[in-house]
Design a protein around this motif. Structure first.
Motif, short mmCIF file in Angstrom:
data_model
loop_
_atom_site.label_atom_id
_atom_site.label_comp_id
_atom_site.label_asym_id
_atom_site.label_seq_id
_atom_site.Cartn_x
_atom_site.Cartn_y
_atom_site.Cartn_z
N ALA A 73 0.70 -1.22 0.08
CA ALA A 73 0.04 -0.07 -0.07
C ALA A 73 1.03 1.25 0.16
N LEU A 74 1.95 1.25 0.83
CA LEU A 74 2.78 2.29 0.84
C LEU A 74 3.57 2.46 -0.55
N ALA A 75 4.01 1.28 -0.91
CA ALA A 75 4.81 1.46 -2.59
C ALA A 75 3.66 2.29 -3.39
N LEU A 76 2.46 1.72 -3.43
CA LEU A 76 1.69 2.10 -4.36
C LEU A 76 1.41 3.71 -4.36
N GLU A 77 1.28 4.11 -2.92
CA GLU A 77 1.16 5.58 -2.64
C GLU A 77 2.27 6.37 -2.78
N LEU A 78 3.46 5.83 -2.70
CA LEU A 78 4.65 6.66 -3.23
C LEU A 78 4.85 6.65 -4.87
N GLY A 79 3.96 5.82 -5.58
CA GLY A 79 3.99 5.84 -6.98
C GLY A 79 4.83 4.82 -7.71
N ALA A 80 5.14 3.92 -7.01
CA ALA A 80 5.99 2.73 -7.53
C ALA A 80 5.38 2.08 -8.73
N GLU A 81 6.18 1.55 -9.77
CA GLU A 81 5.48 1.19 -10.96
C GLU A 81 5.61 -0.47 -10.76
N ARG A 82 6.59 -1.05 -10.05
CA ARG A 82 6.73 -2.27 -9.95
C ARG A 82 7.17 -2.68 -8.27
N VAL A 83 6.96 -3.85 -7.67
CA VAL A 83 7.12 -4.19 -6.52
C VAL A 83 7.74 -5.57 -6.54
N GLU A 84 9.06 -5.69 -5.71
CA GLU A 84 9.50 -7.06 -5.52
C GLU A 84 9.56 -7.28 -4.03
N LEU A 85 8.78 -8.38 -3.62
CA LEU A 85 9.00 -8.49 -2.28
C LEU A 85 10.02 -9.73 -1.83
N LEU A 86 10.63 -9.35 -0.79
CA LEU A 86 11.87 -10.25 -0.28
C LEU A 86 11.12 -10.69 0.64
N LEU A 87 10.63 -11.58 1.09
CA LEU A 87 10.19 -12.27 2.13
C LEU A 87 10.87 -13.48 2.89
N ASP A 88 10.81 -13.43 4.20
CA ASP A 88 11.34 -14.65 4.87
C ASP A 88 10.23 -15.72 5.27
N SER A 89 9.02 -15.56 4.82
CA SER A 89 8.01 -16.61 4.99
C SER A 89 7.84 -17.26 3.48
N ASN A 90 8.35 -18.62 3.40
CA ASN A 90 8.01 -19.30 2.09
C ASN A 90 6.59 -19.40 1.79
N LEU A 91 5.79 -19.68 3.01
CA LEU A 91 4.26 -19.74 2.92
C LEU A 91 3.63 -18.58 2.37
N ILE A 92 4.03 -17.41 2.53
CA ILE A 92 3.36 -16.42 1.85
C ILE A 92 3.79 -16.42 0.44
N VAL A 93 5.05 -16.36 0.19
CA VAL A 93 5.49 -16.53 -0.98
C VAL A 93 4.50 -17.39 -2.00
N GLU A 94 4.55 -18.60 -1.57
CA GLU A 94 4.01 -19.83 -2.41
C GLU A 94 2.33 -19.38 -2.41
#
Length: 132
Positions: free
Chosen positions: A43-64
């Motif tokens: 939500a913050l990335a969208l508010e700041l005008g990001a065109e693309r987001v890449e999430l680096l997460l330590d939860s494999n469950l959420i990634v999958e």
């Protein structure tokens, strides 16, 4: 925490973030806390005008689950998963999510611990930093 992808140190786990969200959530499961972090960050990335987001997460469950490879069985996670995907679909350049070892995500853990300490000291439950 958010780091612009055009920075040369964007993938460095020690890179200084461009923006952060530190929020006290009370007693929650680690998976709920991880999903809330994803929802707040995108939500913050969208508010700041990001065109693309890449999430680096330590939860494999959420990634999958975000990639649709694993089902979201936990009823507490379904609304957070749905909200995260709704927001991720708004990025014109798309999105990606990858699993990283917990050791590479120490800055995110520090933000969570800061929120706990801040609230215990009588401070605000949410602190957001933005560029500028």
């Amino acid at each position: 925490m958010l780091i612009r992808l055009d920075r040369p140190d964007a993938r460095d786990p020690k890179a200084r973030p461009d923006a952060t969200v530190s929020e006290y959530l009370g007693i929650r499961t680690n998976n709920v806390a991880e999903y809330v972090g994803v929802v707040r960050a995108v939500a913050l990335a969208l508010e700041l005008g990001a065109e693309r987001v890449e999430l680096l997460l330590d939860s494999n469950l959420i990634v999958e689950q975000l990639h649709g490879r694993w089902r979201v069985k936990d009823a507490k996670l379904r609304p957070l998963w749905a909200e995260a995907l709704r927001t991720l679909r708004e990025f014109p350049g798309g999105w990606a999510a990858a699993h990283v070892p917990r050791a590479q995500n120490s800055a995110a853990d520090a933000l969570a611990n800061a929120a706990i300490d801040r609230v215990a000291a009588g401070g605000p439950p949410v602190v957001v930093t933005r560029p500028g």
